[in-house]
Design a protein around this motif. Sequence first.
Motif, PDB file in Angstrom:
ATOM      1  N   MET A 180       0.849  -1.176   0.000  1.00  5.02           N
ATOM      2  CA  MET A 180       0.000   0.000   0.000  1.00  5.02           C
ATOM      3  C   MET A 180       0.898   1.244   0.000  1.00  5.02           C
ATOM      4  O   MET A 180       1.864   1.295   0.737  1.00  5.02           O
ATOM      5  CB  MET A 180      -0.887  -0.049   1.234  1.00  5.02           C
ATOM      6  CG  MET A 180      -1.905   1.062   1.351  1.00  5.02           C
ATOM      7  SD  MET A 180      -3.067   1.353   0.011  1.00  5.02           S
ATOM      8  CE  MET A 180      -3.742  -0.224  -0.307  1.00  5.02           C
ATOM      9  N   PRO A 181       0.562   2.197  -0.785  1.00  2.00           N
ATOM     10  CA  PRO A 181       1.384   3.416  -0.909  1.00  2.00           C
ATOM     11  C   PRO A 181       1.117   4.415   0.216  1.00  2.00           C
ATOM     12  O   PRO A 181       0.596   5.510   0.006  1.00  2.00           O
ATOM     13  CB  PRO A 181       0.951   3.956  -2.273  1.00  2.00           C
ATOM     14  CG  PRO A 181      -0.458   3.499  -2.427  1.00  2.00           C
ATOM     15  CD  PRO A 181      -0.518   2.153  -1.752  1.00  2.00           C
TER      16      PRO A 181
ATOM     17  N   HIS B  32      -3.712   4.508  -8.385  1.00  2.00           N
ATOM     18  CA  HIS B  32      -5.047   3.950  -8.264  1.00  2.00           C
ATOM     19  C   HIS B  32      -5.247   3.133  -6.989  1.00  2.00           C
ATOM     20  O   HIS B  32      -6.344   3.131  -6.429  1.00  2.00           O
ATOM     21  CB  HIS B  32      -5.390   3.133  -9.509  1.00  2.00           C
ATOM     22  CG  HIS B  32      -5.301   3.955 -10.751  1.00  2.00           C
ATOM     23  ND1 HIS B  32      -6.127   5.031 -11.000  1.00  2.00           N
ATOM     24  CD2 HIS B  32      -4.464   3.885 -11.813  1.00  2.00           C
ATOM     25  CE1 HIS B  32      -5.812   5.577 -12.154  1.00  2.00           C
ATOM     26  NE2 HIS B  32      -4.797   4.902 -12.672  1.00  2.00           N
ATOM     27  N   ASP B  33      -4.208   2.460  -6.521  1.00  2.00           N
ATOM     28  CA  ASP B  33      -4.334   1.725  -5.252  1.00  2.00           C
ATOM     29  C   ASP B  33      -4.607   2.698  -4.104  1.00  2.00           C
ATOM     30  O   ASP B  33      -5.426   2.423  -3.232  1.00  2.00           O
ATOM     31  CB  ASP B  33      -3.077   0.917  -4.955  1.00  2.00           C
ATOM     32  CG  ASP B  33      -2.941  -0.310  -5.839  1.00  2.00           C
ATOM     33  OD1 ASP B  33      -3.955  -0.712  -6.460  1.00  2.00           O
ATOM     34  OD2 ASP B  33      -1.833  -0.853  -5.922  1.00  2.00           O
ATOM     35  N   ALA B  34      -3.912   3.819  -4.114  1.00  2.00           N
ATOM     36  CA  ALA B  34      -4.123   4.829  -3.078  1.00  2.00           C
ATOM     37  C   ALA B  34      -5.531   5.405  -3.178  1.00  2.00           C
ATOM     38  O   ALA B  34      -6.213   5.582  -2.154  1.00  2.00           O
ATOM     39  CB  ALA B  34      -3.084   5.941  -3.196  1.00  2.00           C
ATOM     40  N   ALA B  35      -5.982   5.695  -4.389  1.00  2.00           N
ATOM     41  CA  ALA B  35      -7.335   6.229  -4.582  1.00  2.00           C
ATOM     42  C   ALA B  35      -8.374   5.240  -4.062  1.00  2.00           C
ATOM     43  O   ALA B  35      -9.332   5.642  -3.382  1.00  2.00           O
ATOM     44  CB  ALA B  35      -7.573   6.545  -6.049  1.00  2.00           C
ATOM     45  N   ASP B  36      -8.195   3.968  -4.359  1.00  2.00           N
ATOM     46  CA  ASP B  36      -9.134   2.949  -3.885  1.00  2.00           C
ATOM     47  C   ASP B  36      -9.153   2.881  -2.358  1.00  2.00           C
ATOM     48  O   ASP B  36     -10.204   2.749  -1.744  1.00  2.00           O
ATOM     49  CB  ASP B  36      -8.786   1.579  -4.453  1.00  2.00           C
ATOM     50  CG  ASP B  36      -9.089   1.463  -5.939  1.00  2.00           C
ATOM     51  OD1 ASP B  36      -9.850   2.308  -6.477  1.00  2.00           O
ATOM     52  OD2 ASP B  36      -8.559   0.525  -6.564  1.00  2.00           O
ATOM     53  N   HIS B  37      -7.993   2.982  -1.751  1.00  2.00           N
ATOM     54  CA  HIS B  37      -7.916   2.933  -0.296  1.00  2.00           C
ATOM     55  C   HIS B  37      -8.625   4.143   0.313  1.00  2.00           C
ATOM     56  O   HIS B  37      -9.375   4.007   1.288  1.00  2.00           O
ATOM     57  CB  HIS B  37      -6.453   2.893   0.163  1.00  2.00           C
ATOM     58  CG  HIS B  37      -6.320   2.743   1.640  1.00  2.00           C
ATOM     59  ND1 HIS B  37      -6.553   1.560   2.277  1.00  2.00           N
ATOM     60  CD2 HIS B  37      -6.012   3.641   2.596  1.00  2.00           C
ATOM     61  CE1 HIS B  37      -6.381   1.735   3.590  1.00  2.00           C
ATOM     62  NE2 HIS B  37      -6.053   2.988   3.795  1.00  2.00           N
TER      63      HIS B  37
END
Length: 66
Positions: free
Chosen positions: A1-2, A36-41
């Motif tokens: 996770m970023p 996008h992973d950060a946005a989803d989180h």
Amino acid sequence: MPWAYIRSLLGPGLHWDRTQPELLAAIAQADKDGQHDAADHIRIILRLRNRVLMDVEQKETPPERG
């Protein structure tokens, strides 16, 4: 996770304390930056935050990417 990237958007402290506009802006910025992973989180944080606070300002949760 970023996490470092998320912290750069939201700053230090509890992310649950952020307002809807702050979280929506962070989601938009993360998507714009290709994180996008950060946005989803952050979408998850927003959805759970709104559920716990029963915040009805936002008509709907931002759509999931995909």
